[in-house]
Each structure stands twice: as C-alpha cells, then as structure tokens.
Design an enzyme around this catalytic site. Sequence first.
Site, PDB file in Angstrom:
ATOM      1  N   HIS C 151      23.666 -32.841 -58.101  1.00 39.45           N
ATOM      2  CA  HIS C 151      23.752 -31.628 -58.935  1.00 39.45           C
ATOM      3  C   HIS C 151      22.359 -31.033 -59.174  1.00 39.45           C
ATOM      4  CE1 HIS C 151      27.951 -32.732 -60.199  1.00 39.45           C
ATOM      5  NE2 HIS C 151      27.474 -33.936 -60.011  1.00 39.45           N
ATOM      6  N   SER C 272       1.595 -11.833 -48.753  1.00 39.10           N
ATOM      7  CA  SER C 272       2.271 -10.712 -49.370  1.00 39.10           C
ATOM      8  C   SER C 272       1.505  -9.439 -49.089  1.00 39.10           C
ATOM      9  CB  SER C 272       2.361 -10.951 -50.875  1.00 39.10           C
ATOM     10  OG  SER C 272       2.509  -9.730 -51.563  1.00 39.10           O
ATOM     11  N   LYS C 278      -0.155 -15.064 -52.635  1.00 37.22           N
ATOM     12  CA  LYS C 278       1.120 -15.640 -52.214  1.00 37.22           C
ATOM     13  C   LYS C 278       1.047 -16.379 -50.878  1.00 37.22           C
ATOM     14  CE  LYS C 278       4.674 -15.258 -53.795  1.00 37.22           C
ATOM     15  NZ  LYS C 278       5.623 -14.183 -53.560  1.00 37.22           N
ATOM     16  N   GLU C 285      13.007 -19.712 -45.334  1.00 42.16           N
ATOM     17  CA  GLU C 285      14.028 -18.794 -45.846  1.00 42.16           C
ATOM     18  C   GLU C 285      14.935 -18.293 -44.731  1.00 42.16           C
ATOM     19  OE1 GLU C 285      12.205 -16.087 -49.165  1.00 42.16           O
ATOM     20  OE2 GLU C 285      10.583 -16.672 -47.821  1.00 42.16           O
TER      21      GLU C 285
END
Lengths: 463, 463, 463, 463
Positions: C151, C272, C278, C285
């Site tokens: 979980h 970025s 970043k 992803e």
Amino acid sequence: MPRLPGEQDPLFHRLNASIQFDRRLWPQDIAGSRAHIRALHAAEVLDDDELRVLDEGLDVVAGELERGEFEFLVDDEDIHMAVERRLTEIAGPVGGKLHTGRSRNDQVATDIALYVRERAERGIELIADLMERLVELADRHRDWPMPGYTHLQRAQPVYLAHHLLAYVWMLRRDAARFAATRESAGAMPLGAGALAGLNWDLDREGEARELGFEGPMQNSIDAVSSRDPVLDYLAAAAICATHLSRLGAELVLWSTQEFGFCELADDFTSGSSIMPQKKNPDAAELLRAKAPRIVSSFTRMAGVLHALPLAYSKDLQEDKEALFDAVDSLELALEAAEGMLSGVRFQRERLETAASDEFQAATDIADLLVRRGIPFREAHGVVGGLVRTALDRGVGLADLSPEELAAHSELLDDEYHQVLRERSWLESKVSAGGTASGRVAEQLERAREATAAVRGLAGAPVE
Amino acid sequence: MPRLPGEQDPLFHRLNASIQFDRRLWPQDIAGSRAHIRALHAAEVLDDDELRVLDEGLDVVAGELERGEFEFLVDDEDIHMAVERRLTEIAGPVGGKLHTGRSRNDQVATDIALYVRERAERGIELIADLMERLVELADRHRDWPMPGYTHLQRAQPVYLAHHLLAYVWMLRRDAARFAATRESAGAMPLGAGALAGLNWDLDREGEARELGFEGPMQNSIDAVSSRDPVLDYLAAAAICATHLSRLGAELVLWSTQEFGFCELADDFTSGSSIMPQKKNPDAAELLRAKAPRIVSSFTRMAGVLHALPLAYSKDLQEDKEALFDAVDSLELALEAAEGMLSGVRFQRERLETAASDEFQAATDIADLLVRRGIPFREAHGVVGGLVRTALDRGVGLADLSPEELAAHSELLDDEYHQVLRERSWLESKVSAGGTASGRVAEQLERAREATAAVRGLAGAPVE
Amino acid sequence: MPRLPGEQDPLFHRLNASIQFDRRLWPQDIAGSRAHIRALHAAEVLDDDELRVLDEGLDVVAGELERGEFEFLVDDEDIHMAVERRLTEIAGPVGGKLHTGRSRNDQVATDIALYVRERAERGIELIADLMERLVELADRHRDWPMPGYTHLQRAQPVYLAHHLLAYVWMLRRDAARFAATRESAGAMPLGAGALAGLNWDLDREGEARELGFEGPMQNSIDAVSSRDPVLDYLAAAAICATHLSRLGAELVLWSTQEFGFCELADDFTSGSSIMPQKKNPDAAELLRAKAPRIVSSFTRMAGVLHALPLAYSKDLQEDKEALFDAVDSLELALEAAEGMLSGVRFQRERLETAASDEFQAATDIADLLVRRGIPFREAHGVVGGLVRTALDRGVGLADLSPEELAAHSELLDDEYHQVLRERSWLESKVSAGGTASGRVAEQLERAREATAAVRGLAGAPVE
Amino acid sequence: MPRLPGEQDPLFHRLNASIQFDRRLWPQDIAGSRAHIRALHAAEVLDDDELRVLDEGLDVVAGELERGEFEFLVDDEDIHMAVERRLTEIAGPVGGKLHTGRSRNDQVATDIALYVRERAERGIELIADLMERLVELADRHRDWPMPGYTHLQRAQPVYLAHHLLAYVWMLRRDAARFAATRESAGAMPLGAGALAGLNWDLDREGEARELGFEGPMQNSIDAVSSRDPVLDYLAAAAICATHLSRLGAELVLWSTQEFGFCELADDFTSGSSIMPQKKNPDAAELLRAKAPRIVSSFTRMAGVLHALPLAYSKDLQEDKEALFDAVDSLELALEAAEGMLSGVRFQRERLETAASDEFQAATDIADLLVRRGIPFREAHGVVGGLVRTALDRGVGLADLSPEELAAHSELLDDEYHQVLRERSWLESKVSAGGTASGRVAEQLERAREATAAVRGLAGAPVE
C-alpha cells in the site's frame, strides 16, 4: 532539453524527443508566441524595438514553416525549442527573451487547446457536410420502401429516407459533442508558467482574447496538468466514429449480392488482385474499421492520465500522437463517408421486393384486432397463430382462406385484407417520428433545420 | 420472449435473460408505463375504466417492487415482461392492453434514457459536494506552503490551497460533462415502436413532458438503435474517474512515510492482517483504481455498438451492466473521496520543510536577471551554473559567497538574497491564476461561485 | 487495386492506400516472393529461365529497397503492388507471372506472420538484455537494505537485490509469452490464395520450411481471415509494457527528493526550460506512459476483428499501424529501461535509514509470541497495542520499558530486543523466495539460469 | 481489516469490502488453508491435535459453504477473514493459529492462481466440445457448396465444411492460449507472506505439490505484486471471444431472409414482444456482443496494474470482478455456441444457388490462361474484360459467344466451358488446405486429431 549540451544518450533522445510529431503544432505555437510577446511588451519586459524584432522574426519563422523550408536540427527536441532556436538565429540574442514568463508546460498546453478548438470546429463542418448529403439522399428516396430490421430480421417496412435520416440525428448529436469540446477547451493555459504562475502579472485576459479563447484558466497547476481538451475531443470522435462504423457496416451489407440494396460508385471501390470480377467496398469497410482505432485513442489517453500526480509530467507527451491519429482518422472518415454516399446508387426493385414480404405486416394485423377491442397481448397471440399457419402452408398472410382466418379469430374480416394492401403498413406508422410519408416529410424539414444549426455552430464566433 | 412457451434451451435462457440486472430499472419502467397508458387513453385506445384499473394496478406493482416484495418468476425474462405479467395478474386481461402501441425496443431505450438523466443529475450533486469539501479544505490551508512538482520533482513552491483548488476546476468541467449528458439524453424514444413508429398517433410531446424529457426523438429508427445516452454518461464518468484517480494517487503518495504530507483518518484506512503497525490508505488506492474500470466500460459499450446495423439488435442488451457498474463505481468513488477528504489531516511542518528547499527559487533568480535586462535564455544558463556550484559544494543557494555569485554574473547583488527569502518565491507568482496569496484568495472566491453554479446545474429543472 | 486505371477518388486513395506504412514489410514480402517463385518453378509454372530472371529481378528490387533508392509511385497502393510493379519494369512481362497462384490476401498474412515472428524473437533478446542488467544490479546490491512496501506504506525491510529481482521474474514470464507468440505464428498462410486455396498444388511444406515456418496453415479461409499473430504479439507486449510501467513508476518515485533512493544518470534525464535546478526523470516517466499505448493497440486490433465475417475484409488493413506502433514502442522501452538502469546510482544511506524504521519489525514480534504458543491472531493484537503505545509516546518499539512491555504481554523478554536488532528482521525471512541473504543468493543463481534460458529461447531455431 | 473494531466509515466499508464477490473463491481458499496447516504442522508450529482440530474445522466450514448454509456477517470483509472467523467459532482459539506464516497478500494471490488454473482447464474442455461440434457439423456438410466471401462479396465457392473448419483452427489456437495460461499460473505465491517471505521455513515445494502447482514462485515480492495469471486468462479469453464474435456475426448474417443460409433452432431464438412473425437470433447476437466485454476486462486489469509500485496495493482487489465477469461470459458463450450449432439447420438449396454464381469462377479462367502461358497479371486483365462484357450484356460468363470470347483472347476454347462447369471451381482448389473435396477430407482428419489433442490438454495432469 538536455541539462548540459550533448549529454543525452541516443536512446534517451529517441524516447524523449517529440519534434517528429509535434511539429504539426507550429501554427498554434507561433500564434501563442505572438500573443505572448505582446503581453511581455505591455508588461514592459520587452521594449518597442524588441517587440518589433521578435514579431518580424516570428513572421520569418512562420513563413519558413509554411513553405516547408524550415530546417529542423537534430537538437530541436520539440517544436517550441525549434522555433525559439531559429528565432534567435534570425533575431539575435533578443530571441532569448521570448521564453520570459513562460514554460514549455503552459506553452504546450496552450498549443494543444488551440489545436483541439480548431479540429472540433473542423469536425463540425465535416459533420454538416455529411448531414447535408444524407438529407439530400433522403429527399431523393422519400417514397422508396425497404425492410426495416430488428435483429437483422425483416421487421416492418420503412422508407429509405427514414432509414437514412436516422444517421442525421446521430450526427446532430455528434456536432453538439464537438461544440461542447470546443467550449470545454475554451480556457487558456498560457500564463501558468511551469506550474505556479509567473513573476510578472501579464495580461492573461488580453492574451486569451487575442488567441480566441474565452478567458484564462483559473488555476496554474490545473492548467499544466490537464489534458481534458484531448479527452473531450477523443470521446466525441470515438462516438462519432462508432456511428460511422454502423453506416459503413450497412453499406457493406447492402452491397452484397444477397441484399443487393445498393451499388457503390466505382471511385470508392476497388478490385481484386486475383479475382477480376470483384467490386470491393473497401471504403465502407475502412469506415467500419476506424471506430476501434479512435476509441482506443481515448482509452490510451485516459490510461496515460490514470493515477498521474500533478502537475506536469512527461507522460503527458503521449497526448499528441493519440490525438493526431484520431483527428486524421476521423476527418478522413467523415469526408470519405460523404464522398461515398454522393455516388451510391440504390436498387429500387430489390428494396421494394424485400419490403413487400408480407409477414412484416403482422403488427398491423395485431393492431387491427386491438382496435376491435382485443387486448394487444391476446391479439399478438392470434397473429402468431396466423403466421405459423401461413408458414406451414408455405403461403402469404393474404392467401389464408376465410375459414383459416375464422379459426384464429372471428374479427378478421375485409379490413384484414386492406391492412395487407401494399404500402398500407408503411403509411399506417403515423406517430410523430414514424415512417408514414407525412411524418418523413416533417422530419426532412427538421433535418434541414438541424443541418443549418450545425453549420451555425461551425461558424459560431468564439463567445 | 420465447416464440412458444417452454421452448427455450436453459443455456439460451441464461444468455438471454436480463432480469437479474435490468430489474434495477423498475422505477423508470413504471414511470414510462404510466405515461404510456395516459397517452393510450387520450388516443381512446383505453377507456376511463381501463385507465383507472391499469393505473391502480401499476401502483400495486410499484409498491411491491419498492418494498422488495415483488416475486420474480423464472419466466420473467426482463423487467418489462415482469411488470406486465404482474400487472395482468392484478388487473386481469386489461393488463394485456398495456403493450398496445409500444415495443420493448422503445420501452427499454426510454428506461435507459430516464435512468441516465437521473444518474447524470446525481453525478452533478456529488461533484458539487466534493467541490465544496475541496473549497473548504483549501480555505483552511490558504497559507500552507508546499512544494509544487513537475516530473514529481520539486519545482516551485505553492500554497496547499492552490494545489487543492486544481481539483475543483477539473470537477467543474466534469459537472459540465454530466450536464451535457443529461441534455443529450433529453429526447424521448417512447413512441418509436419496434422501429418504424406506431399505428396510433399518440401524443408523444405530452408523454415526453410528463416524463421530464425535452421532447420526443425525431426518428423512430434512431430511437431504438441508439445508445448515445449510455456512451455520453460513460465518457463523462471515465474522465471524472480519471481526475479522481489522480487525487487518489496523490493521497497515497502524500501518506507515505517519505512524503508525510498528510494522514488519512482512521475510518478511511485499514490495518494489515499480518503487520500490526500498518495504516493503509485502501480508500485512496481504490479511488485510484476505479478509473480503468470505468474507462473500460466506455470501451466496452463503444465496442458493442461498433459496426452494428440498425435498428435494434440484441447486442444492445450489453448496455446495462456496463452502465450500472460505472454508475455504482463512480458514485461511490465521489462519495468516498468527499468522506476521505473530510478527515484528512495535513502535516504543516513536513509540507513547509519540503517547500523551503531553496533550489525551488531558481526561476526567481533567473527572472531577477531578466528584470535587469538579461535575456531569459541567458539568465537560465547563469542560474544553472549557480545551482551546480551550490550542489557541488553541498550548500544552498543562499550560502554562496559574493565571489561565487560574481563569478557567474555581476548582477547578483542584495536583491539576490531578497529573492531567496522565505515565501518570497510564492508571493512572487502574481499572475492571474498563480499561487500568490492574493491570487489564491481571488481563486477561492471563483471556486465558490463555480460550486454554486454546479449546485444550480444539479437542481436545474429540465428545460 | 483500382478496378480500372485512374478511377479512384482521391479521398478513397487516401483512405485505401497502405503503402505509407506497409512498406516496412518489404523484407518479408521479398522473402515470401522468393519462396513463391521457387514453388511455382517446382510446379512447372515457371521454367528455369523465368525463375532466374525473377530471382535476379527480386535481388535488384531488394537492393533498391535496402539502400533507400526504391522510388515509390503514386499508384503503388501497397508494398505488394510496388514490388511487383518494379519487378516487371526490371524483368519485363515475366514479372506478371509472380502473382500466379497467390493473392494479396495470403501474401499479406504471410508477411505479417513473418514479421511477428521476427519481432517476437527480438523482444526475447531485449528482455534477456534487461534481465541481465537487473541481475547484475541485484548482484551489486545484495546486502543493501531498503523498506519493502505494501500500500506504499513501509511494511517489512528487504534487500534491494530482492526488490530488483522481482522484475526479473516478470520478464521471464514475458519472454515465455513472446516465445508462445512466435510458436502461435508458426503456421504459414501462403498458399491459401484469395480464400479457397489454389488451382496449383504448390509445395506448401517446402515454402514453409524455406521461410522458417513450422508448416502451412491447415485451412485456407482461416489463413486469410486470421490476425492471431498480431493479437498474440500485442497481448504479450501489453503485459510486458505494463511490467515496465511499474518499473518506470518506481524509478520516478525513488528519484524524488522525498524518497531519495536513487539518482538517474544525466544521460537519461533532462532539464527544465524554465527551472535550471531541475533534473527530470523523463525516460522513466515515458517508460511508465507507454503501457496504455500498447494496451490500447491490443484493444484496437481486437475491436477491428470483432464481429467480422470471414474471410478477408479490408478492415484487416488496420492491423499494421497498431502492430508497428506497439513494436516500436515496446522495443524502445525495453532498450531504454536497460540503458537507464545501467546508469542508476542507488543511495545506500537513504535506503538504509528508511529500512531501519523499527515498526517494520512488528510482524517479527508477533511471530516471536507465536513461537511461544500464542495464536497468531492474538499475537497480532498484542503487537498492535505495543505499536500504539510507542506511537502515543513518540518513541520506537525498542524504547518501550519493561513495564510497558509487560502490560501487553508477559512473554516479551530479552528476545524481544534481539528481534529488534538491526537486520534481524531481514535475515529472519528464511522461507524459500524470501529476502534473507541466503535465499537471495539462491534466487540470484536461479535468475541467472532464467536469463540464460531466455537467451536460449531467443536463439532457438524454429522447430 | 479495520485497525480497531467498529472504526470504519460505512462508505469506506462499501468501497473496501470484497466479500460480496470474492466469496466465490472459497474452494480455493479452503484448499490453500488445508495445505498451509499441513506445512505449519510439518514445521512444528502446529501440534498433531491442533492440526486435527483445524482440519476438521475446515471440513465443517467447507460443508457450510458448499451447502449454502454459511452465514456471512457484516464484518466479514473478505472470504479469507470469513473463513478464519467461522473456523475460530468452530475450533476455538486455535483458529487464531491459521494465519501464522501467512498474509492475505500471498493468500489471495494463491486463491487467484488456483482459480485461473481451474478456469483455464475448463476453457479448454469447452473449446474441445465446440471443436467437436464443428467437426461433426463439417462432416455432415462435406459436399455442400456455398460462396466464399472476401469483403463480404462472393469471391470463390467453398464447401460449407471448409468454412466451418476455419473456426476449428481458431479454437485450436485458443486452447493453446489457455494451456499457456495454466502453465504461466503454475508457480505458487503462498509462502511469500506480506511481501518479504516468512519467519518460518515452511515446505513450499510440498505445499505447491499438494495444491497442484508446479512449484513455488521464486520471489516473494513478485508473488504478491503480480496479477499475471489474470492478465493471461483475460488475453486468452479476449481472443477466443473475438473468434466467437465472428461466428456469432456469421450466424446472424446467414439467418437473414436475404442470405437464408441457415435457420437457427427454436430453442436458441426468441420472438418479438410486438411482431409475432419474428424469429430473432438473440443467442448469436449475444455471442457477437460478448467480445468487447471480455476485451475490456483485459484493458481494465492492465489499466489497474499500470504504474503501480510494488508490492501489494489495494488496487489489486479490482482483479476479481474483471476476471469473474470474463470467466462467466466466456464459458457461457462457449457453451451457447455449441448448443446453438447443435440445432442449426443449413439450407442446401440457398447455399448452392448462391455458390453457382458463375462470376466466382473468374480466377479459374485467368488460371486457365496462365496454364497456356499468359502471365497472370495479363490473364487477370483479359478476364476483367470478359466480366465487364458479360455484365454489360446481363448474361453469365458461360453465355458469351465464341466471337465475344475471341475478342478478348484467342486462347479461350472449349476448356473455358469446362472450367465453368458446376463444381469444377471448387474441385480445382487442390492445394493443401484448399477447398477441394480431397483436401477437405484430409483437413477433417486433422481437425479430429486437433480436437483429441485439445481434449488431452484439458485432462493433462499438472506437470
């Protein structure tokens, strides 16, 4: 963009770069940049000269893109970087000011929203064209009887016009979906920055107006996280394509030797590489087959967004190919449907023969008994008996003898034979929306109005 | 229905019967029958006595169904036949008149359209509840900083209120989708008969009004062939569930020991059968997991309709389980989301600590340089250098020495340190829709208005 | 092909032509043609000279295609017609003999089956590469403790090796799926003709052998109607991509500042456009985002085949883009996963600190009580009480006083503290497949064997 | 389970509880518990008495469940807790020992794997039944000509047996998919505990053998995280259902008045509530409509697993309804298909008339020219001309005059008329797998062998 020049693994570059497909968004990207520099100028980030230089530079870039002369470089990761890179080549260091107060996150969301609004508009136009074609076709076949089917069994005859108009109403609803999509994509993401807003209070209302949006999005995080315009377009397209797949399936069916209800024009059919006699309804088959493709684009995009934390994540880059493929497929399908229908030739005799299959009058006989006071459920049973008697004897309902009729009900007198007279079963369907001639004429009028309303939607100025 | 009594193969019966799931439509079915008998009476198919007997009989049937006392029989293939069968038991042979001028084809389409309209309305209400909860939560956490994320990397800090409000705007659009669904399902199929219309000119306008529709459907074939209301509901529900899945995913993430941004209430978590220390975010996980379920209901229904010839085919019976499952899943998810959020406790300190990670001010430093005339792209490079220097030395940006700053740019003076002061990076996001306090306050106001507008949609009388 | 030259509507051409995507099948198409002319020669349809001329002609065509010098013409509807057209230009009228005893229907089915077999093989190879990388990584992190999650809550600590190896077993099953796909596509369609077989008894067994199939398909109608190879590949790819999406999601999660379990290499991350600090895990992803894309290709293809009458229909042309997109996406994802993992750096300290969260030993304390005769369910309750006491006091389990312990159970003596000693909870998981060091060592050995077995599958000669 | 008694919100309970659907897994759950207590006994966690008491208690529980006498309580969250609760009521506190060395995470994964193995086996049996029925039907219709279709246009005639056998080969591949599913689900999750393994070295090999698995899973994290057995079953079921949807679609088509190729038995059709003459192919329609339902279960489950971090998450609870629905739908569809085919009556005359449409011999005429040395492509052109001449004159190919033939080619002599003689076009398809009688006879033999092989698969002892 790479964190340092030249440091990307080639595999990463292949996975990451979107320029091979997002270049299609150049008109939206340039339009967004134009609005952006005007807002930067109003906020005094750019002076008059800088505005002019950037504006003229964007003209040059747009011209190159329009004429197909723009040279994409290997390091142009996406359309946004490509435009900025080229602009800087043309305009010099001031090009580096273009990205002030903007992130690729709000930029791409804006490009996509603009694109969706345009394609929704185009969808409405193409739907209007197809509705018009169907109305024209229905008008020419007002009084051509054909069997109406349920369970693909002949059920009750209808006029061909009535059947064709059924598609008009599906398309009318599709147009409403695209109008809703356009409206749902009506808020502008630009000005959200990376996710938190900007360090400048740019005039977002003005930018929105310039770009044809209804206003700016209210929340900068939502602005860069959402792909609702894509989902809305894909849902509308999926439903529309599903409607078209039913039309395609019927054209395939009606073109069979067995049905023989219509013949497709030569310019929308093809031959066989091996069987010289074949005339294949390829276009109708592909119309049928595009629906799962477009439906799966919706599933795919919803899947990408599933469980995705806010705000922008790279996963969102998967939006474009799904969307572009659906746009291309749907627009082509709508155009091809219109083209195919413009050349279809219906076979009056085949339709009429099929429609005159007398068992299709069974409901009318039951209703005759009802008018004489028999509860419908009982009348249904009586006619069921008549049908079995006729089938057992291999004759039609009109061929049953008075004795046979009397054996089933004493109420089957002369009017029984009137009910079975040709066309009476069609003309008896007098309820609003039914197939009786008068009703079909009414419906044609409304279908014309509906088509005009859709045309109006397409041309509607953005509110 | 069987063509002859008792002739169905048991396997066929299992495949064919829908009573085990379509019984849920009894309120819509009874309502439709009431409107229908009134129309039959107006058309003089039923006399006053018959109308009264049937009306009272339907009262009895409805009462039995409502109280769970209705006894379904093995031969009750569907809810329509069950109601008529029972009505005839109660009212006698006149019950057999109920099905005059009606077919199960238009009857079930009407039941479904009524049901969709009600569930769309209910969806809007539940969305309004959830929006209200989010607005209330945002209001209570107006000035709680937290990191804003892109790529799940800390990017720029935002106020928790700002992040929570992002969901309000997604839900606002969802409500508009359900309103569009309700409208799209606003035309009544009843009166289409099997497919061709009726032998009686029943007052369809009147029936439509009585049932709360906007009017009758214009084409009887479309009326029995379409399942657009189901598709529209499922598309709206799929998108809404996808939004909720993002909320669920964030609650799971924020409840981890690693993030520690919030703690879910005990009554929405569960323990472990083996690990006594666990507090599991089961509700948030299921919120996340419902989206693919509902999306797949859309795919399934579009798949059923794919390539299906007009008019009614039995395939359409597949609509109900897909729809009911989506309705149950979505309504439960919306309620559970509201319940879960009502008890969530955010951890101010953990949020604030995470938000104070100074690298999140990098854009602000770049923008400082921009204000001093450096093109953004160049400023971006300068700050990239600062970040690397700080990371290399293992210090924060504020810890860099004047010499280090000067090595990167001569423009980094005292204002550099002001920019890095706590909260300045949040308050600097002053653009409309940005995270600066004033903007969030504005947004809260608009979110309240949006919530009220959704409440209005829910209560909107059918036009 | 057009029924007459020049008679296609341009819209129809756009809808119908497949050459823009099916040209990718040229190697399979040429291979099939080579086998076919040999069979025609054996059947004496071609004489020695004709065979030689066609064979050499195919050499030339293949060379042009390989070198990218083949000029496709506007009338080249598909790769089959393009090859035959060019062959006839080169070889003269004898080129017209190539299509003897063959239809595009069996030809394209053969091309697709060959292609699927090759990509399934390639999938297996790439899976083996990724398994190898994971095994290597696991080996290097054998004794690095980290929290195991259920979980997404810390549950029980595991060794990082153990976690990484979980993916090896998923991939092992994926390889078996691709091997099954290759086998399921092992029967050759060629020789089915349009649908009914050929007027020549060509040596289908020989052709099959030459092309690397296991034998010919048994039924000519099935041969041209089926797209099972595509469905099998897509199902295998969908499941594999779903596994990879879990890996991608974990890498995204582990790279957050909050988890901090790993850092991705620079060459698989990006920066970025606006936030210089970043480091975005774009590749991870996209790994996560490819699964819905590939899953939807399966849905799409199954949708196209849904309800499609036998034998060949044009709808089947929709197979190729769905398949090609899935192949490209999956192969890139597998390669990128391997590349990304080759550069990932795990953060030992962060992992270890997280793993030492003592509440993760709760089950071990319960099991201690069980060993002393308390039923597990009761022991679970006792430890639940300890956990709450510790949480209420804000201390760890090891910090509870003897009195506090005694208040919950008299059996909590010194061994209680031994159980809580570092790593004892990891080493206590001694069951086969568990995380104790010895078990992980065993498992590593088996994972190596499994990897070798997959390598063997990839290289397996066609049986 | 609740962390403390009575603390769950009712909404949470509705969302969280699975007992309303997972109770179906009771036989697997009891079997798993039996194997588990034996392993606990062998590991000396249970003594002889405890083993006996638990064993007998499980007997009682199983009996109650089997007889439908088990009373589920409101707090029985899932089947695992319900069984343990009842066992403890019956056996006393020792019931609390059942859950030693086990978690619901490995328990439910084991139940699911066992269930999938059983349903895969059942799927194979039902496939064998349907294959047998098809083979029997093919045998009875060996020499019944019918048109073979491409693009749903008559192309070349085939024997009905040949067409029916096409489905046998699809089903043969489906059986292989279910066999692969059974094998892929052959490793036992039990013993993985919550995720990390157990504190006892239970004999997992022995447990696996007792439960009919091939062995234990190798990695405890994989064991509780994976739902590969569900995905494999769903992919196999989706493909099988897609095959059945094509059969259903053909039965619907062939039952139309227009095709008239077959009549379905009364016990698999239904009547109309309004049209007494109708005989509706509801079962065939539903056969057609089940495929999107089952395909969408695959999509749904893959969607749930998308991006889900390891190990167990509550999202996995979504596996069961997707699986159960697919199992019920597919097994019913397979049985109903067999039942429907057992009563179908083919219409020899209609089939034969349709098959004698002479244009279907066009390829044979082209091949005649080829045998005389004309390149196929040229021959194809000649016959195209003949077809157009015949169509223009409204006659058949056999009716063309010698002059007309000569105008197209001088090679069209007497053999032209032989080729057009009845059945010659069927018997000319002599290639392996073709429709010539001898080939169909061969194929029937192989189809019988294939059916026997599938029967063998079904009965195959677990290796």
